[in-house]
Design a protein around this motif. Structure first.
Motif, PDB file in Angstrom:
ATOM      1  N   CYS A 281      41.322 -11.736  20.018  1.00 18.92           N
ATOM      2  CA  CYS A 281      41.599 -12.447  18.774  1.00 18.92           C
ATOM      3  C   CYS A 281      41.216 -11.562  17.599  1.00 18.92           C
ATOM      4  O   CYS A 281      40.140 -10.949  17.593  1.00 18.92           O
ATOM      5  N   ALA A 282      42.091 -11.497  16.621  1.00 14.17           N
ATOM      6  CA  ALA A 282      41.832 -10.716  15.411  1.00 14.17           C
ATOM      7  C   ALA A 282      42.490 -11.432  14.240  1.00 14.17           C
ATOM      8  O   ALA A 282      43.684 -11.727  14.269  1.00 14.17           O
ATOM      9  N   GLY A 283      41.706 -11.724  13.233  1.00 15.76           N
ATOM     10  CA  GLY A 283      42.243 -12.396  12.055  1.00 15.76           C
ATOM     11  C   GLY A 283      42.684 -13.816  12.370  1.00 15.76           C
ATOM     12  O   GLY A 283      41.927 -14.607  12.911  1.00 15.76           O
ATOM     13  N   GLU A 284      43.914 -14.103  12.032  1.00 17.16           N
ATOM     14  CA  GLU A 284      44.468 -15.446  12.217  1.00 17.16           C
ATOM     15  C   GLU A 284      45.204 -15.622  13.540  1.00 17.16           C
ATOM     16  O   GLU A 284      45.688 -16.714  13.829  1.00 17.16           O
ATOM     17  N   ARG A 285      45.337 -14.570  14.328  1.00 21.06           N
ATOM     18  CA  ARG A 285      46.136 -14.630  15.561  1.00 21.06           C
ATOM     19  C   ARG A 285      45.304 -14.208  16.769  1.00 21.06           C
ATOM     20  O   ARG A 285      44.393 -13.406  16.670  1.00 21.06           O
ATOM     21  N   CYS A 286      45.656 -14.767  17.916  1.00 19.72           N
ATOM     22  CA  CYS A 286      45.105 -14.352  19.206  1.00 19.72           C
ATOM     23  C   CYS A 286      46.279 -13.893  20.057  1.00 19.72           C
ATOM     24  O   CYS A 286      47.360 -14.491  20.025  1.00 19.72           O
ATOM     25  N   SER A 287      46.085 -12.849  20.826  1.00 17.12           N
ATOM     26  CA  SER A 287      47.174 -12.323  21.637  1.00 17.12           C
ATOM     27  C   SER A 287      46.748 -12.258  23.089  1.00 17.12           C
ATOM     28  O   SER A 287      45.570 -12.354  23.426  1.00 17.12           O
TER      29      SER A 287
ATOM     30  N   ALA B 205      53.359  -8.637  27.418  1.00 18.66           N
ATOM     31  CA  ALA B 205      51.940  -8.315  27.228  1.00 18.66           C
ATOM     32  C   ALA B 205      51.445  -8.644  25.826  1.00 18.66           C
ATOM     33  O   ALA B 205      50.280  -8.939  25.643  1.00 18.66           O
ATOM     34  N   GLY B 206      52.265  -8.621  24.827  1.00 15.06           N
ATOM     35  CA  GLY B 206      51.788  -8.756  23.444  1.00 15.06           C
ATOM     36  C   GLY B 206      52.223 -10.013  22.735  1.00 15.06           C
ATOM     37  O   GLY B 206      52.603  -9.948  21.578  1.00 15.06           O
ATOM     38  N   VAL B 207      52.151 -11.146  23.365  1.00 10.04           N
ATOM     39  CA  VAL B 207      52.532 -12.401  22.716  1.00 10.04           C
ATOM     40  C   VAL B 207      51.312 -12.943  21.981  1.00 10.04           C
ATOM     41  O   VAL B 207      50.198 -12.900  22.490  1.00 10.04           O
ATOM     42  N   SER B 208      51.537 -13.445  20.755  1.00  9.06           N
ATOM     43  CA  SER B 208      50.405 -13.957  19.969  1.00  9.06           C
ATOM     44  C   SER B 208      50.612 -15.422  19.615  1.00  9.06           C
ATOM     45  O   SER B 208      51.736 -15.915  19.534  1.00  9.06           O
ATOM     46  N   VAL B 209      49.496 -16.097  19.401  1.00 10.43           N
ATOM     47  CA  VAL B 209      49.485 -17.507  19.043  1.00 10.43           C
ATOM     48  C   VAL B 209      48.466 -17.685  17.919  1.00 10.43           C
ATOM     49  O   VAL B 209      47.564 -16.858  17.753  1.00 10.43           O
ATOM     50  N   ALA B 210      48.610 -18.736  17.135  1.00  8.29           N
ATOM     51  CA  ALA B 210      47.667 -18.991  16.045  1.00  8.29           C
ATOM     52  C   ALA B 210      46.259 -19.186  16.602  1.00  8.29           C
ATOM     53  O   ALA B 210      46.067 -19.830  17.627  1.00  8.29           O
ATOM     54  N   ARG B 211      45.293 -18.626  15.920  1.00  8.25           N
ATOM     55  CA  ARG B 211      43.913 -18.700  16.391  1.00  8.25           C
ATOM     56  C   ARG B 211      43.395 -20.132  16.441  1.00  8.25           C
ATOM     57  O   ARG B 211      42.565 -20.476  17.270  1.00  8.25           O
ATOM     58  N   ALA B 212      43.899 -20.984  15.565  1.00  8.41           N
ATOM     59  CA  ALA B 212      43.440 -22.370  15.511  1.00  8.41           C
ATOM     60  C   ALA B 212      43.759 -23.140  16.789  1.00  8.41           C
ATOM     61  O   ALA B 212      43.046 -24.080  17.133  1.00  8.41           O
ATOM     62  N   VAL B 213      44.819 -22.758  17.488  1.00  7.79           N
ATOM     63  CA  VAL B 213      45.202 -23.486  18.709  1.00  7.79           C
ATOM     64  C   VAL B 213      44.833 -22.736  19.974  1.00  7.79           C
ATOM     65  O   VAL B 213      45.052 -23.233  21.071  1.00  7.79           O
ATOM     66  N   ALA B 214      44.275 -21.551  19.843  1.00  7.28           N
ATOM     67  CA  ALA B 214      43.946 -20.749  21.015  1.00  7.28           C
ATOM     68  C   ALA B 214      42.581 -21.144  21.573  1.00  7.28           C
ATOM     69  O   ALA B 214      41.643 -21.394  20.817  1.00  7.28           O
TER      70      ALA B 214
ATOM     71  N   SER C  78      61.160 -13.249  18.895  1.00 11.59           N
ATOM     72  CA  SER C  78      59.891 -12.760  18.367  1.00 11.59           C
ATOM     73  C   SER C  78      58.849 -12.737  19.476  1.00 11.59           C
ATOM     74  O   SER C  78      59.111 -13.139  20.597  1.00 11.59           O
ATOM     75  N   ALA C  79      57.661 -12.270  19.121  1.00  9.72           N
ATOM     76  CA  ALA C  79      56.536 -12.270  20.058  1.00  9.72           C
ATOM     77  C   ALA C  79      55.516 -13.328  19.670  1.00  9.72           C
ATOM     78  O   ALA C  79      54.391 -13.303  20.125  1.00  9.72           O
ATOM     79  N   ASP C  80      55.922 -14.252  18.810  1.00  9.84           N
ATOM     80  CA  ASP C  80      55.048 -15.342  18.389  1.00  9.84           C
ATOM     81  C   ASP C  80      55.246 -16.539  19.298  1.00  9.84           C
ATOM     82  O   ASP C  80      56.371 -16.867  19.677  1.00  9.84           O
TER      83      ASP C  80
END
Length: 174
Positions: free
Chosen positions: A73-79, A93-102, A117-119
């Protein structure tokens, strides 16, 4: 024979006073209308913002569904690493999700990858509730406008309580 004093009890007001009363009524109607438009604008903006994410969390028909294992997790996103649930998607390998829901690093969460996208967006009750948080905030703001500008206190209380319950449910689901 004396004149009968059967005159009605209405008193004739001056033209200036009647105009002033009419103008005050117009101002009240205009204020109520403007506050109603402002409350409607707030609610529409909340739905518009929420729908941007909620459509992926709620309507997962054609999108790539799977699980995301959070690795950093870095900043607002977790991957992390995405593994599709069905044979439709591919491992990424590089999919990210919002940190608030991770969840915590190393845990898995069900997600839907946004097309092109990778979001990713979290699915399930927690993802849906989190997606509607902007709408809950707009309900709270619109409740203030409805109570203060339109003087509809009961309606404002209902709107505010619905917004607060939605925020609390989203917080509890995470």
């Amino acid at each position: 024979m004396p004149k009968s004093s059967a005159r009605t009890s209405s008193v004739r007001r001056s033209r200036a006073r009647r105009f002033g009363e009419s103008a005050y009524g117009v101002v009240l109607v205009a204020r109520t209308g403007l506050m109603g438009l402002l409350a409607l604008l707030l609610l529409v903006a909340g739905v518009w913002t929420s729908w941007n994410t909620a459509r992926y969390a709620m309507l997962v028909g054609g999108e790539e569904r799977g699980t995301l294992t959070v690795s950093a997790c870095a900043g607002e996103r977790c991957s992390g690493r995405f593994v599709p649930l069905e044979g439709d998607g591919r491992v990424r390998a590089g999919v990210s999700v919002a940190r608030a829901v991770a969840p915590e690093v190393g845990e898995r969460v069900e997600v839907v990858v946004k097309p092109g996208s990778a979001d990713a967006v979290r699915t399930g009750a927690a993802g849906v509730l989190h997606a509607w948080v902007p709408f809950a905030g707009s309900l709270l703001l619109a409740a203030l406008v409805v109570a203060g500008g339109m003087r509809l206190r009961r309606t404002a209380w209902v709107m505010g309580l619905v917004g607060a319950v939605l925020l609390a449910a989203a917080f509890a689901a995470m």
